[in-house]
Scaffold this motif. Structure first.
Motif, PDB file in Angstrom:
ATOM      1  N   LYS A 138       0.691  -1.190  -0.051  1.00  0.00           N
ATOM      2  CA  LYS A 138       0.085   0.086  -0.076  1.00  0.00           C
ATOM      3  C   LYS A 138       0.895   1.109   0.089  1.00  0.00           C
ATOM      4  O   LYS A 138       0.362   2.466  -0.532  1.00  0.00           O
ATOM      5  CB  LYS A 138      -0.808   0.134   1.243  1.00  0.00           C
ATOM      6  CG  LYS A 138      -2.149  -1.062   1.062  1.00  0.00           C
ATOM      7  CD  LYS A 138      -3.215  -0.708   2.196  1.00  0.00           C
ATOM      8  CE  LYS A 138      -4.449  -1.538   2.118  1.00  0.00           C
ATOM      9  NZ  LYS A 138      -5.215  -1.289   3.131  1.00  0.00           N
ATOM     10  N   THR A 139       2.153   1.146   0.584  1.00  0.00           N
ATOM     11  CA  THR A 139       2.980   2.433   0.696  1.00  0.00           C
ATOM     12  C   THR A 139       3.218   2.760  -0.749  1.00  0.00           C
ATOM     13  O   THR A 139       3.485   3.981  -1.013  1.00  0.00           O
ATOM     14  CB  THR A 139       4.173   2.008   1.491  1.00  0.00           C
ATOM     15  OG1 THR A 139       4.027   1.533   2.720  1.00  0.00           O
ATOM     16  CG2 THR A 139       5.073   3.121   1.446  1.00  0.00           C
ATOM     17  N   HIS A 140       3.561   1.787  -1.638  1.00  0.00           N
ATOM     18  CA  HIS A 140       3.833   2.263  -2.828  1.00  0.00           C
ATOM     19  C   HIS A 140       2.676   2.893  -3.599  1.00  0.00           C
ATOM     20  O   HIS A 140       2.675   3.872  -4.485  1.00  0.00           O
ATOM     21  CB  HIS A 140       4.235   0.903  -3.589  1.00  0.00           C
ATOM     22  CG  HIS A 140       4.546   1.437  -5.293  1.00  0.00           C
ATOM     23  ND1 HIS A 140       6.172   1.341  -5.549  1.00  0.00           N
ATOM     24  CD2 HIS A 140       3.986   1.282  -6.489  1.00  0.00           C
ATOM     25  CE1 HIS A 140       5.802   1.411  -6.912  1.00  0.00           C
ATOM     26  NE2 HIS A 140       4.820   1.680  -7.414  1.00  0.00           N
ATOM     27  N   LEU A 141       1.597   2.572  -3.558  1.00  0.00           N
ATOM     28  CA  LEU A 141       0.409   3.090  -4.077  1.00  0.00           C
ATOM     29  C   LEU A 141      -0.092   4.287  -3.520  1.00  0.00           C
ATOM     30  O   LEU A 141      -0.285   5.415  -4.299  1.00  0.00           O
ATOM     31  CB  LEU A 141      -0.972   2.086  -3.686  1.00  0.00           C
ATOM     32  CG  LEU A 141      -2.296   2.541  -4.144  1.00  0.00           C
ATOM     33  CD1 LEU A 141      -2.309   2.514  -5.540  1.00  0.00           C
ATOM     34  CD2 LEU A 141      -3.378   1.714  -3.523  1.00  0.00           C
ATOM     35  N   TYR A 142       0.229   4.577  -2.209  1.00  0.00           N
ATOM     36  CA  TYR A 142       0.205   5.993  -1.687  1.00  0.00           C
ATOM     37  C   TYR A 142       0.949   6.932  -2.025  1.00  0.00           C
ATOM     38  O   TYR A 142       0.689   7.997  -2.616  1.00  0.00           O
ATOM     39  CB  TYR A 142       0.055   5.887   0.006  1.00  0.00           C
ATOM     40  CG  TYR A 142      -0.964   5.117   0.587  1.00  0.00           C
ATOM     41  CD1 TYR A 142      -2.264   4.957  -0.074  1.00  0.00           C
ATOM     42  CD2 TYR A 142      -0.867   4.423   1.847  1.00  0.00           C
ATOM     43  CE1 TYR A 142      -3.183   3.863   0.563  1.00  0.00           C
ATOM     44  CE2 TYR A 142      -1.771   3.834   2.473  1.00  0.00           C
ATOM     45  CZ  TYR A 142      -2.901   3.412   1.955  1.00  0.00           C
ATOM     46  OH  TYR A 142      -4.188   2.679   2.163  1.00  0.00           O
ATOM     47  N   LEU A 143       2.230   6.519  -2.168  1.00  0.00           N
ATOM     48  CA  LEU A 143       3.393   7.474  -2.754  1.00  0.00           C
ATOM     49  C   LEU A 143       3.079   7.752  -4.410  1.00  0.00           C
ATOM     50  O   LEU A 143       3.217   9.180  -4.612  1.00  0.00           O
ATOM     51  CB  LEU A 143       4.855   6.946  -2.701  1.00  0.00           C
ATOM     52  CG  LEU A 143       5.131   6.563  -1.151  1.00  0.00           C
ATOM     53  CD1 LEU A 143       6.611   5.665  -1.233  1.00  0.00           C
ATOM     54  CD2 LEU A 143       5.524   7.913  -0.705  1.00  0.00           C
ATOM     55  N   LEU A 144       2.492   6.945  -4.896  1.00  0.00           N
ATOM     56  CA  LEU A 144       2.140   7.136  -6.524  1.00  0.00           C
ATOM     57  C   LEU A 144       0.831   8.272  -6.511  1.00  0.00           C
ATOM     58  O   LEU A 144       1.278   9.161  -7.314  1.00  0.00           O
ATOM     59  CB  LEU A 144       1.677   5.813  -7.126  1.00  0.00           C
ATOM     60  CG  LEU A 144       1.275   5.969  -8.603  1.00  0.00           C
ATOM     61  CD1 LEU A 144       2.445   6.418  -9.376  1.00  0.00           C
ATOM     62  CD2 LEU A 144       0.953   4.553  -9.216  1.00  0.00           C
ATOM     63  N   ALA A 145      -0.030   7.743  -5.791  1.00  0.00           N
ATOM     64  CA  ALA A 145      -1.121   8.723  -5.700  1.00  0.00           C
ATOM     65  C   ALA A 145      -0.893  10.098  -5.358  1.00  0.00           C
ATOM     66  O   ALA A 145      -1.175  11.262  -5.687  1.00  0.00           O
ATOM     67  CB  ALA A 145      -2.334   8.276  -4.706  1.00  0.00           C
ATOM     68  N   LEU A 146       0.314  10.367  -4.218  1.00  0.00           N
ATOM     69  CA  LEU A 146       0.762  11.425  -3.711  1.00  0.00           C
ATOM     70  C   LEU A 146       1.341  12.124  -4.916  1.00  0.00           C
ATOM     71  O   LEU A 146       1.288  13.332  -5.189  1.00  0.00           O
ATOM     72  CB  LEU A 146       1.561  11.252  -2.522  1.00  0.00           C
ATOM     73  CG  LEU A 146       2.127  12.421  -1.913  1.00  0.00           C
ATOM     74  CD1 LEU A 146       1.115  13.587  -1.453  1.00  0.00           C
ATOM     75  CD2 LEU A 146       3.166  12.310  -0.860  1.00  0.00           C
ATOM     76  N   LEU A 147       2.399  11.417  -5.578  1.00  0.00           N
ATOM     77  CA  LEU A 147       3.073  12.162  -6.564  1.00  0.00           C
ATOM     78  C   LEU A 147       2.020  12.425  -7.703  1.00  0.00           C
ATOM     79  O   LEU A 147       2.420  13.721  -8.486  1.00  0.00           O
ATOM     80  CB  LEU A 147       3.972  11.068  -7.383  1.00  0.00           C
ATOM     81  CG  LEU A 147       5.032  11.381  -8.648  1.00  0.00           C
ATOM     82  CD1 LEU A 147       5.777  12.701  -8.308  1.00  0.00           C
ATOM     83  CD2 LEU A 147       5.866  10.300  -9.008  1.00  0.00           C
ATOM     84  N   LEU A 148       1.268  11.833  -8.229  1.00  0.00           N
ATOM     85  CA  LEU A 148       0.116  12.399  -9.164  1.00  0.00           C
ATOM     86  C   LEU A 148      -0.553  13.692  -8.642  1.00  0.00           C
ATOM     87  O   LEU A 148      -0.667  14.495  -9.676  1.00  0.00           O
ATOM     88  CB  LEU A 148      -0.693  11.155  -9.364  1.00  0.00           C
ATOM     89  CG  LEU A 148      -0.162  10.003 -10.184  1.00  0.00           C
ATOM     90  CD1 LEU A 148      -1.365   8.893 -10.409  1.00  0.00           C
ATOM     91  CD2 LEU A 148       0.366  10.405 -11.659  1.00  0.00           C
ATOM     92  N   SER A 149      -0.938  13.543  -7.234  1.00  0.00           N
ATOM     93  CA  SER A 149      -1.447  14.695  -6.909  1.00  0.00           C
ATOM     94  C   SER A 149      -0.779  15.799  -6.918  1.00  0.00           C
ATOM     95  O   SER A 149      -1.229  16.941  -7.155  1.00  0.00           O
ATOM     96  CB  SER A 149      -2.089  14.512  -5.381  1.00  0.00           C
ATOM     97  OG  SER A 149      -2.843  13.479  -5.587  1.00  0.00           O
TER      98      SER A 149
END
Length: 525
Positions: free
Chosen positions: A3-14
């Motif tokens: 999930k950490t990878h997913l959260y970081l990706l979502a944060l980067l896109l945001s």
């Protein structure tokens, strides 16, 4: 994948999406509202002179990348004159020339300017100018004045401000009155102040401009003083001695050369006029982008032909409709026919309107469903049956359009825009669900499809949203980030909470009885 990878990706896109939107909004001045207006000024310089016999040359200083403003368009109006533009450091000039001229001559320079925030600050290497060559008693008066100014100042800025204040005093000192004997006009006074500062080894220069605001008509170009403190150029108002760059100051020139030069013609004059108008903010933003960031325009949606831009105004809204469908299905639990079928139906609702679209959807699908049940008795194969349903759908759409035309209902004419294949597939899937899971389940999915399509169409026809998504397509990065975050959600949907509310009450009652029993056991002992 963690999930950490997913959260970081979502944060980067945001972060990327928000940064891109903020840059286009704050720096490039793209409006957030679909209908917005901005101030546009037309600045004009009119040169008038009486020519001499033979060749005549006219040189006028003109703006070059004024801080805080962008020049969108320039016009040079001078009949039968040749024109030569030349840049000299941070200044620019235009030179008109003519072999022979008769009568009073009028030449024009006209510029259309708007506010901008991405203009380079005034630079230039600090250089001490030539001090004034003064004879007695003017030399003694200047030395005494500068010594008094030094006593009342702390640094270069305050020294220059104090000198300006003394020069503008209502009751000037004897030294000031003597120095200003033949220098009463603002230009001569500004030159004197700069020369006095140069005599103390302070880099100083005079710039010219005027304040753009609500006022229109004839404008007086004014001198401003700039001094260098060893790090930056500091601007001082020669009327008030206030430091700082005025927000509305439109810089005309930084050149030390005369504003207007006409050979052997001291009576030549230049007059400035300003007119203010309101213009569409989006059109001005596009034009400003073309002037300041030509490459950004080439690789943006604004460079596409108008017909293609209209197509993308619709296509960019499809992810918005899909995201609404995602929320309604995964968080609320609305059942629909297919995953993207409601979004496609919503595209048709854009042209018919939501209310009329729902009525047309019910009439066409309802009639087609009756035909589908009849075809079931004929025991046709799948492809022939779908083809027959498609033919019936087209005929039904044509029939509704004809009837609407006779009743003067223009909305009904838009039914032809409904995706025919999608309508046929909807009828087929609804009939199968009716046979396999019953009429109740089929109707629920049909109502869910209409609900999702109606909400998506409402969002996709909301003008502010349409404008924002097209002008700031980076919004889709934020939608993508939210979609990734919702992709891991596996909790209860809202409809499931209502569905299992009886079980939840029974489970709660059982827990309560167990707690009561455990609390009563120690008392029995």
């Amino acid at each position: 994948m963690k999930k950490t990878h997913l959260y970081l990706l979502a944060l980067l896109l945001s972060v990327v999406g928000v940064a891109a939107i903020g840059y286009k909004w704050k720096v490039l001045k793209f409006p957030l509202a679909p209908v917005a207006e901005v101030d546009v000024w037309t600045v004009q310089a009119r040169v008038e002179y009486n020519p001499r016999r033979g060749p005549n040359t006219v040189t006028l200083q003109i703006p070059k990348r004024p801080p805080g403003f962008a020049v969108l368009d320039e016009r040079f109006i001078a009949n039968n004159y040749s024109r030569l533009e030349e840049e000299r450091g941070s200044s620019r000039e235009v030179q008109w020339a003519i072999r022979r001229a008769r009568g009073t001559q009028a030449l024009y320079y006209r510029a259309t300017v708007v506010r901008a925030s991405e203009n380079p600050a005034l630079g230039g290497r600090p250089k001490v100018g030539q001090p004034a060559i003064l004879e007695e008693p003017y030399f003694t008066a200047s030395a005494s004045l500068l010594e008094d100014v030094r006593q009342g100042s702390a640094d270069i800025l305050t020294f220059a401000q104090e000198l300006v204040r003394r020069m503008n005093a209502e009751q000037p000192a004897e030294q000031v009155a003597l120095l200003l004997e033949n220098r009463q006009d603002p230009e001569a006074k500004a030159e004197l102040i700069a020369q006095l500062l140069s005599s103390r080894e302070i880099p100083a220069r005079i710039i010219h401009g005027f304040l753009l605001g609500e006022s229109e008509g004839a404008m007086e170009i004014r001198p401003w003083l700039q001094v260098h403190n060893g790090t930056d150029w500091l601007t001082i108002d020669l009327r008030t001695a206030v430091d700082g760059w005025p927000e509305n100051l439109f810089l005309w020139t930084t050149s030390s050369s005369p504003l207007l030069t006409v050979e052997d013609n001291p009576r030549a004059k230049v007059e400035f006029t300003v007119s203010r108008n309101l213009a569409d903010a989006m059109a001005i933003a596009e034009r400003r982008l073309e002037v300041q960031h030509e490459h950004l325009v080439k690789y943006s949606l604004l460079s596409l032909p108008l017909q293609t831009q209209q197509v993308y105004r619709v296509l960019l809204l499809v992810p918005i409709g899909a995201f609404i469908m995602l929320i309604l299905r995964n968080l609320i639990g609305v059942k629909t026919y297919g995953t993207f079928m409601p979004v496609l139906v919503a595209l048709a609702f854009r042209d018919t309107g939501v209310v009329a679209g729902v009525l047309l959807f019910i009439s066409v699908v309802g009639s087609g469903l009756l035909v589908r049940f009849y075809l079931e008795r004929l025991r046709l194969l799948l492809v022939p049956r779908l083809t027959a349903v498609l033919i019936v759908v087209v005929l039904l759409m044509a029939l509704v359009s004809v009837i609407s035309n006779q009743l003067d209902i223009e909305v009904g004419l838009s039914i032809a825009l409904f995706p025919m294949v999608i309508m046929a597939m909807t009828i087929e899937r609804m009939s199968i669900a009716w046979e396999e899971r019953g009429a109740s389940q089929a109707l629920k999915e049909g109502v869910g499809t209409m609900l999702v399509a109606a909400l998506a169409a409402t969002a996709m026809t909301y003008d502010p949203l349409v404008h924002v998504v097209f002008v700031f397509p980076e919004v889709l990065l934020l939608i993508l980030a939210l979609t990734l975050m919702l992709g891991r959600y596996s909790g209860y949907r809202l409809t499931e909470l209502f569905r299992f509310r009886a079980l939840a009450r029974e489970f709660g009652a059982t827990e309560k009885r167990a707690d009561d029993k455990s609390n009563a056991e120690p008392q029995d002992k």
